[in-house]
Design an enzyme around this catalytic site. Structure first.
Site, PDB file in Angstrom:
ATOM      1  N   HIS A 169     -11.020  17.658   7.286  1.00  0.00           N
ATOM      2  CA  HIS A 169     -11.226  18.359   6.400  1.00  0.00           C
ATOM      3  C   HIS A 169      -9.578  18.138   5.712  1.00  0.00           C
ATOM      4  O   HIS A 169      -9.092  18.524   6.189  1.00  0.00           O
ATOM      5  CB  HIS A 169     -12.396  19.399   6.205  1.00  0.00           C
ATOM      6  CG  HIS A 169     -12.066  19.519   5.075  1.00  0.00           C
ATOM      7  ND1 HIS A 169     -12.228  18.782   3.651  1.00  0.00           N
ATOM      8  CD2 HIS A 169     -11.387  21.184   3.863  1.00  0.00           C
ATOM      9  CE1 HIS A 169     -11.897  19.890   2.552  1.00  0.00           C
ATOM     10  NE2 HIS A 169     -12.043  20.418   2.645  1.00  0.00           N
ATOM     11  N   ASN A 212      -8.119  18.555  -2.262  1.00  0.00           N
ATOM     12  CA  ASN A 212      -8.739  19.392  -1.589  1.00  0.00           C
ATOM     13  C   ASN A 212      -9.720  19.026  -2.066  1.00  0.00           C
ATOM     14  O   ASN A 212     -10.828  18.955  -3.298  1.00  0.00           O
ATOM     15  CB  ASN A 212      -8.833  20.221  -0.873  1.00  0.00           C
ATOM     16  CG  ASN A 212     -10.570  21.391  -0.105  1.00  0.00           C
ATOM     17  OD1 ASN A 212     -11.362  19.934  -0.561  1.00  0.00           O
ATOM     18  ND2 ASN A 212     -10.820  22.603   0.253  1.00  0.00           N
ATOM     19  N   CYS A 242     -17.284  22.506   2.356  1.00  0.00           N
ATOM     20  CA  CYS A 242     -16.388  21.227   2.909  1.00  0.00           C
ATOM     21  C   CYS A 242     -16.964  20.420   3.399  1.00  0.00           C
ATOM     22  O   CYS A 242     -16.457  19.148   3.780  1.00  0.00           O
ATOM     23  CB  CYS A 242     -15.245  21.468   2.740  1.00  0.00           C
ATOM     24  SG  CYS A 242     -14.593  22.031   2.302  1.00  0.00           S
TER      25      CYS A 242
HETATM   26  N1  ACO Z   1       1.822  28.847  -7.823  1.00  0.00           N
HETATM   27  C1  ACO Z   1       2.642  29.914  -7.065  1.00  0.00           C
HETATM   28  N2  ACO Z   1       2.734  31.203  -7.266  1.00  0.00           N
HETATM   29  C2  ACO Z   1       1.123  31.440  -6.644  1.00  0.00           C
HETATM   30  C3  ACO Z   1      -0.125  30.202  -7.105  1.00  0.00           C
HETATM   31  C4  ACO Z   1       0.537  28.922  -7.459  1.00  0.00           C
HETATM   32  N3  ACO Z   1      -0.206  28.251  -7.281  1.00  0.00           N
HETATM   33  N4  ACO Z   1      -1.172  30.860  -6.159  1.00  0.00           N
HETATM   34  C5  ACO Z   1      -0.405  32.121  -5.496  1.00  0.00           C
HETATM   35  N5  ACO Z   1       0.238  32.199  -6.040  1.00  0.00           N
HETATM   36  C6  ACO Z   1       0.952  33.795  -4.866  1.00  0.00           C
HETATM   37  C7  ACO Z   1       0.410  34.821  -5.147  1.00  0.00           C
HETATM   38  O1  ACO Z   1       0.018  35.080  -6.432  1.00  0.00           O
HETATM   39  C8  ACO Z   1       1.007  35.336  -4.632  1.00  0.00           C
HETATM   40  O2  ACO Z   1       1.975  36.374  -4.953  1.00  0.00           O
HETATM   41  P1  ACO Z   1       2.386  37.761  -4.589  1.00  0.00           P
HETATM   42  O3  ACO Z   1       3.396  38.298  -3.679  1.00  0.00           O
HETATM   43  O4  ACO Z   1       3.224  38.295  -6.043  1.00  0.00           O
HETATM   44  O5  ACO Z   1       1.107  38.686  -4.410  1.00  0.00           O
HETATM   45  C9  ACO Z   1       2.114  35.026  -3.550  1.00  0.00           C
HETATM   46  O6  ACO Z   1       2.212  33.159  -4.433  1.00  0.00           O
HETATM   47  C10 ACO Z   1       1.148  34.522  -2.421  1.00  0.00           C
HETATM   48  O7  ACO Z   1       0.100  34.172  -2.130  1.00  0.00           O
HETATM   49  P2  ACO Z   1      -0.772  34.417  -0.639  1.00  0.00           P
HETATM   50  O8  ACO Z   1      -2.118  33.830  -1.397  1.00  0.00           O
HETATM   51  O9  ACO Z   1      -0.653  35.120  -0.033  1.00  0.00           O
HETATM   52  O10 ACO Z   1      -0.453  32.491  -0.911  1.00  0.00           O
HETATM   53  P3  ACO Z   1      -0.225  31.782   0.974  1.00  0.00           P
HETATM   54  O11 ACO Z   1       0.835  31.422   1.547  1.00  0.00           O
HETATM   55  O12 ACO Z   1      -1.311  32.586   1.409  1.00  0.00           O
HETATM   56  O13 ACO Z   1      -1.077  30.058   0.849  1.00  0.00           O
HETATM   57  C11 ACO Z   1      -3.085  29.232   0.010  1.00  0.00           C
HETATM   58  C12 ACO Z   1      -2.656  30.424  -0.741  1.00  0.00           C
HETATM   59  C13 ACO Z   1      -2.513  27.610  -0.480  1.00  0.00           C
HETATM   60  C14 ACO Z   1      -4.655  29.660  -1.168  1.00  0.00           C
HETATM   61  C15 ACO Z   1      -3.751  29.089   1.338  1.00  0.00           C
HETATM   62  O14 ACO Z   1      -3.681  30.979   1.796  1.00  0.00           O
HETATM   63  C16 ACO Z   1      -4.759  28.668   1.712  1.00  0.00           C
HETATM   64  O15 ACO Z   1      -4.825  27.120   2.202  1.00  0.00           O
HETATM   65  N6  ACO Z   1      -5.821  28.940   1.743  1.00  0.00           N
HETATM   66  C17 ACO Z   1      -6.900  28.123   2.556  1.00  0.00           C
HETATM   67  C18 ACO Z   1      -7.793  28.214   1.800  1.00  0.00           C
HETATM   68  C19 ACO Z   1      -8.079  27.114   1.125  1.00  0.00           C
HETATM   69  O16 ACO Z   1      -7.887  25.558   1.502  1.00  0.00           O
HETATM   70  N7  ACO Z   1      -9.205  26.671   0.496  1.00  0.00           N
HETATM   71  C20 ACO Z   1      -9.718  25.817   0.228  1.00  0.00           C
HETATM   72  C21 ACO Z   1     -11.668  26.046   0.235  1.00  0.00           C
HETATM   73  S1  ACO Z   1     -12.173  26.033   1.870  1.00  0.00           S
HETATM   74  C22 ACO Z   1     -11.682  24.634   2.762  1.00  0.00           C
HETATM   75  O17 ACO Z   1     -11.548  23.662   2.242  1.00  0.00           O
HETATM   76  C23 ACO Z   1     -11.524  24.796   4.035  1.00  0.00           C
END
Ligand code: ACO
Length: 322
Positions: free
Chosen positions: A249, A279, A113
């Site tokens: 970003h 993203n 990214c």
């Molecule tokens: N829809 C519904 N539920 C979902 C989804 C979805 N699309 N995805 C995950 N869940 C569920 C999980 O299974 C979990 O369920 P569980 O508690 O029964 O196990 C629950 O939601 C919570 O999951 P978490 O991973 O804890 O959710 P979080 O609040 O952390 O959000 C997310 C996840 C959005 C991916 C967040 O961690 C995030 O944004 N992280 C940064 C990652 C990122 O941006 N990566 C991009 C590349 S890196 C970059 O560009 C910098």
């Protein structure tokens, strides 16, 4: 003293839009979950016959028109991307050929990214050295080709696009400073498990998917994006009040909000496109820059802080007067 300055910008987004409602039909998710966790409402997806170079060409043409330059003027092409058309030849040479740009240096940088920030920083140095008179710098991805559309934890996050800038020499900044960094110890938190020398024959690119520890990435992203912005301010003896626009970003609205809060930057001064672009990895910063310029918020003479963070981890900033 030679500086570089942005003479023009452009962006291109593929026609097809995938909404959260569309994703509800593909995986067990909801518009509400995606919006509250990421801020994303829709993303653009490249068509089957579109290549990343096609997105780049479209964005580049708009940036060149904006800058009032022709293909004969371009003497350097640098592309930040993780999703090039081919392993080789380099995507920058494919773009060069498609656009009819005469022979010049053309290469890409792969820094996930942060790719565009690395590309822009590199082009700045070519211009400052006097070697380059007109650089085409692009951040572009068809990152959705690396997505497992059955993996709800990643498929809701990403989109495709390209953003381009034309960089030219100037007696005054222009680009004031650039800072780049990386720390490879975080590889396992965000990676794609196939490469030329790793699993290529066994897996086949299409059978793999992005591996991500979302929570861990989130924490390091917020900490690093805050530190990266502060590093640029400190290096130039500036405070946040001196910055007209922060262009981070666009990974996730919560990461952007948490970073702004950590810095004490009001969200009104942060360009946000993640809601409509998702993203787009290396394309996100140049596209957000172009959006802010074309909708009239960003004006000539204003001070902008561009910053990014991505797989590696890699990070970087560009402080500039537009
Ligand atoms: N829809 C519904 N539920 C979902 C989804 C979805 N699309 N995805 C995950 N869940 C569920 C999980 O299974 C979990 O369920 P569980 O508690 O029964 O196990 C629950 O939601 C919570 O999951 P978490 O991973 O804890 O959710 P979080 O609040 O952390 O959000 C997310 C996840 C959005 C991916 C967040 O961690 C995030 O944004 N992280 C940064 C990652 C990122 O941006 N990566 C991009 C590349 S890196 C970059 O560009 C910098």
């Amino acid at each position: 003293m030679i500086y570089s300055r942005i003479a023009g910008t452009g962006r291109y987004l593929p026609e097809r839009i995938l909404t959260n409602a569309d994703l509800e039909k593909m995986v067990e998710t909801s518009d509400e979950w995606i919006r509250t966790r990421t801020g994303i409402e829709q993303r653009h997806i490249a068509s089957e016959d579109q290549r990343t170079s096609d997105l780049c060409v479209n964005a580049a043409k708009i940036a060149m028109e904006d800058a009032g330059v022709t293909v004969e003027d371009i003497d350097l092409i640098i592309v930040g991307t993780t999703s090039p058309d081919l392993i080789f030849p380099n995507i920058a040479t494919i773009i060069q050929h498609k656009m009819g740009i005469p022979a010049c240096a053309a290469f890409s940088v792969e820094a996930a990214c942060t790719g565009f920030i690395y590309a822009l920083s590199s082009a700045d140095k070519f211009i400052r050295s006097g070697d380059t008179k007109c650089a085409l710098v692009i951040g572009a991805e068809i990152i959705t080709k690396l997505i497992d559309w059955e993996d709800r934890s990643t498929c809701v996050l990403f989109g495709d696009g390209a953003g381009a800038v034309i960089l030219k020499p100037s007696d005054e900044p222009g680009i004031i400073s650039t800072h780049l960094g990386a720390d490879g110890q975080y590889k396992d938190l965000l990676y794609y498990p196939v490469g030329v020398s790793n699993n290529l024959a066994a897996a086949g690119l299409g059978d793999s998917r992005i591996m991500m520890s979302g929570n861990e990435v989130f924490k390091v992203a917020v900490k690093t994006l805050g530190a990266v912005a502060q590093e640029a301010l400190d290096a130039n003896g500036l405070s946040l009040d001196d910055i007209d626009w922060l262009i981070p970003h666009q990974a996730n609205l919560r990461i952007i909000q948490a970073t702004a809060k950590r810095l004490g930057m009001p969200m009104e001064k942060v360009i946000q496109t993640v809601q409509i672009h998702g993203n787009t990895s290396a394309a996100s910063v140049p596209m957000a820059l172009d959006v802010g310029i074309r909708d009239g918020r960003i004006k000539r003479g204003q001070t902008l802080l561009l910053e990014a963070f991505g797989g590696g981890f890699t990070w970087g900033s560009v402080l500039l007067k537009y």
